[in-house]
Design an enzyme around this catalytic site. Structure first.
Site, PDB file in Angstrom:
ATOM      1  N   TYR A   1       2.383 -12.641  10.513  1.00  0.00           N
ATOM      2  CA  TYR A   1       1.951 -12.711  11.907  1.00  0.00           C
ATOM      3  C   TYR A   1       3.011 -13.482  12.694  1.00  0.00           C
ATOM      4  CZ  TYR A   1      -2.766 -11.792   9.966  1.00  0.00           C
ATOM      5  OH  TYR A   1      -3.843 -11.277   9.298  1.00  0.00           O
TER       6      TYR A   1
ATOM      7  N   HIS B   1      -1.287 -10.462   0.608  1.00  0.00           N
ATOM      8  CA  HIS B   1      -1.638  -9.718   1.818  1.00  0.00           C
ATOM      9  C   HIS B   1      -1.530  -8.220   1.558  1.00  0.00           C
ATOM     10  CE1 HIS B   1      -1.356 -10.121   6.504  1.00  0.00           C
ATOM     11  NE2 HIS B   1      -2.401  -9.431   6.111  1.00  0.00           N
TER      12      HIS B   1
END
Length: 269
Positions: free
Chosen positions: A42, A99
């Site tokens: 992110y 992830h």
């Protein structure tokens, strides 16, 4: 609070930070959020989270930080975690997730073993996965490795993962729910609007309460202060079993318009 597979205690409600600002994280912390979910991928998120925690005046041990490492970093796990620690301005991470699952079994298991080594080294308190399917979770079990504390999935009334979720529950793996307010579109559905009217709540609060009552850990995100505060106010009402059933009936599985096929964990690899 919910006990997970590792000794750490995790809050049952959190704040997602993809595309959110430092000021938004500060608002969340002031509103009482204590689980802050971020990821190395992110953009600027870990830095924003680290700065917000520092400026909040809260003690580090009052905040539960989750971050994640993408499959493409399979050969740089330790280096990437050091980058996360620096960005977050902390010397440990409460929960580190893979992830997503690397497409090659050997590499995804190697990454998972690196998480175990990081816990043994004191860099992380707990470890888990995100977007893993049943077959990939079974690989971990069959290797007789410690089970993941968490599997983080896209979970909301339109996407309920009817195969993966029961597996996680049967194996005491906590399900964290990202995109729990359906990217802000909960109010577009008549059934959800009707329940919002019945309970005198907004649609996002209805689907977040559904998530909480289903045993998930919802991770709503927003940059709007009023919305951040509103999303956290779901603990003073309860949906009836009948109304939970109405939301359960909205499941579209893989066909939901909110599903990102790239990340949707199929039942098999």
């Amino acid at each position: 609070m919910a006990a997970i597979a590792n000794p750490t205690i995790m809050p049952r409600f959190g704040f997602g930070t993809d595309k959110t600002t430092k000021d938004a994280v500060l608002v969340a912390l002031k509103a009482g959020y204590r689980l802050i979910d971020t990821a190395r991928v992110y953009v600027d998120s870990e830095v924003n989270v680290g700065n917000a925690i520092r400026e909040s005046g809260l003690n580090r041990n009052e905040i539960y930080i989750t971050t994640k490492i993408i499959p493409e970093k399979h050969d740089q796990v330790f280096e990437t975690v050091e980058e996360s620690l620096k960005a977050l301005q902390t010397d440990y991470i409460d929960l580190l997730l893979l992830h997503g699952a690397h497409p090659e079994q050997e590499k995804r298991l190697s990454m998972y073993k690196d998480l175990i080594a990081l816990k043994e080294a004191g860099k992380i308190e707990s470890f888990g996965v995100s977007n893993f399917n049943v077959a990939q979770l079974e690989e971990i079990r069959l290797e007789e490795l410690p089970k993941p504390a968490v599997n983080q999935l896209e979970i909301h009334p339109l996407c309920q993962h009817r195969v993966i979720v029961p597996y996680c529950q049967d194996h005491s793996i906590i399900v964290q729910a990202y995109c729990p307010i359906m990217r802000g579109t909960a109010g577009e559905h008549a059934e959800i609007r009707a329940l919002a009217d019945k309970y005198d709540r907004d649609p996002s609060q209805i689907v977040l309460r559904w998530s909480h009552q289903k045993g998930f850990v919802p991770l709503p995100k927003s940059n709007t202060p009023a919305r951040i505060i509103s999303n956290s106010r779901i603990f003073d009402f309860e949906l009836t079993p009948e109304d939970i059933g109405k939301l359960d009936a909205l499941d579209r599985g893989k066909k939901g318009s909110f599903i990102n096929p790239k990340h949707y964990p199929a039942d098999t690899p």
